[in-house]
Design an enzyme around this catalytic site. Structure first.
Site, PDB file in Angstrom:
ATOM      1  N   LEU A 115       0.862  -1.171   0.000  1.00  0.00           N
ATOM      2  CA  LEU A 115       0.000   0.000   0.000  1.00  0.00           C
ATOM      3  C   LEU A 115       0.901   1.223   0.000  1.00  0.00           C
ATOM      4  CD1 LEU A 115      -2.683  -0.937   2.725  1.00  0.00           C
ATOM      5  CD2 LEU A 115      -2.923  -1.081   0.242  1.00  0.00           C
ATOM      6  N   ASP A 116       0.481   2.291  -0.671  1.00  0.00           N
ATOM      7  CA  ASP A 116       1.261   3.525  -0.646  1.00  0.00           C
ATOM      8  C   ASP A 116       1.439   4.003   0.788  1.00  0.00           C
ATOM      9  OD1 ASP A 116       1.292   3.513  -3.404  1.00  0.00           O
ATOM     10  OD2 ASP A 116      -0.446   4.846  -3.587  1.00  0.00           O
ATOM     11  N   LYS A 117       2.465   4.772   1.029  1.00  0.00           N
ATOM     12  CA  LYS A 117       2.761   5.279   2.367  1.00  0.00           C
ATOM     13  C   LYS A 117       1.537   5.915   3.019  1.00  0.00           C
ATOM     14  CE  LYS A 117       5.521   8.772   4.800  1.00  0.00           C
ATOM     15  NZ  LYS A 117       6.554   9.832   4.665  1.00  0.00           N
TER      16      LYS A 117
END
Length: 351
Positions: free
Chosen positions: A155-157
């Site tokens: 997942l993106d940051k």
């Protein structure tokens, strides 16, 4: 812009290392120094370049130059002295984890927004991998390599939500096969600008790295060989601000659900932006504020204040369902969005 690598000037107070030298061309004059240098190399982020400049790691004409905001002048020559390489091996760190499920093969967690999944340049510590190494010890799968032990998907940051991590190679292989055959249930909640028309549909456009910005992905034509298949199904759940923004009954923002068949980098963010409905708060693919939201009354004022403080993409991985790769048990996990997402949704509901 000219670029080369050379040895550092002997009189500068830094350890010997390979240096990066940049010459300002006519097309670069007037640009801000730290942004310009970060655009010339994939090695360092802009924030990292700024810190290096302020720390004395840049020279101009052989003298230390420490102003990252400097506006470039044609013909200037800058030399950046990269720091010694960091040890890429992640170290265990006692970082709290919200564990939804765990057995000898898997661990499922609810990742908070702001947590990087695995170490990379500029983020060698404080990541989910560091936390997993502390929590799980040396039991994580090695298929992902030293930097990404156990990591099957990311997942993106700044995206929150459910993730599964493999504790051994058999579990990793089994989960990877389900990802490849699209046998995973993945549902995301997002708050987007406007209201998609129609209110449900499928976006089936290939994605590739943007040619204009190395940090972004972009939709490309089906005839482009670098494009990778990407399919997103979306459905509007709740519209916000109907009639209040004088948009002839249209919504100024909407809560949508996205279900993925593929898992490309930034897929939902790029696809929704491509159809004209970027995610609220998205720094790469969105736009500031919410068009149509004006300070007309107390509810609007409150919503504007919350939107102004929301500095990440409004995206939450709400549901993850899959078959346990060793036992065959059907597993499904669902989590509520974090407090900042809920607060944004609540104030938009009052419009």
């Amino acid at each position: 812009m000219a670029f080369d690598i050379k040895r550092r000037p002997a009189h500068l107070p830094f350890p010997m290392t390979d240096d990066l030298t940049f010459t300002v061309g006519p097309e670069d004059a007037g640009a801000r120094l730290d942004k310009w240098i970060s655009d010339q190399t994939d090695a360092f982020s802009r924030a990292r370049v700024k810190a290096m400049i302020e720390g004395g790691a840049l020279s101009r004409d052989g003298e230390v130059f420490a102003d990252p905001k400097w506006k470039l002048r044609e013909g200037e020559v800058f030399t950046l002295l990269p720091p010694p390489p960091e040890d890429p091996t992640p170290k265990p760190q006692d970082i709290p984890l919200d564990v939804l499920f765990e057995d000898g093969d898997l661990i499922v967690i609810n990742k908070p927004a702001g947590l990087v999944v695995h170490p990379a340049a500029g983020n060698w510590s404080g990541t989910l991998v560091n936390a997993l190494l502390y929590h799980c010890g040396d039991t994580l799968s090695g298929i992902g390599g030293v930097i990404r032990p156990g990591i099957v998907h990311r997942l993106d940051k700044e995206t929150s939500g459910v993730m599964v991590v493999a504790k051994n190679d058999r579990a990793h292989q089994g989960l990877s096969e389900q990802w490849q055959t699209h046998d995973i249930e993945r549902a995301y909640l997002a708050i987007v600008h406007g209201s998609p028309r129609p209110t449900m549909g499928t976006i089936d456009w290939p994605l590739a790295r943007s040619s204009g910005d190395r940090k972004k992905m972009a939709v490309v034509g089906f005839d482009r060989p670098e494009g990778k298949e990407a399919t997103t199904h979306f459905k509007r759940i709740e519209p916000y601000g109907i009639g209040r923004a004088k948009l002839e009954g249209d919504a100024i923002a909407s809560l949508i659900e996205c279900r993925l068949e593929t898992g490309r980098t930034h897929q939902i963010r790029v696809h929704m932006s491509h159809i004209g409905h970027p995610l609220v708060g998205d720094p790469l693919y969105g736009r500031p504020g919410i068009p149509g939201l004006r300070p007309s009354d107390e509810a609007a004022e409150k919503a504007l204040a919350v939107v102004a403080k929301f500095k990440r993409q409004a995206l939450h991985a709400a549901i993850l369902g899959f078959e346990h790769p060793l036992t065959g048990e059907e597993l499904r996990f669902e989590t509520d969005p974090p407090k900042d997402f809920e607060k944004l949704r609540d104030v938009l509901r009052q419009l």
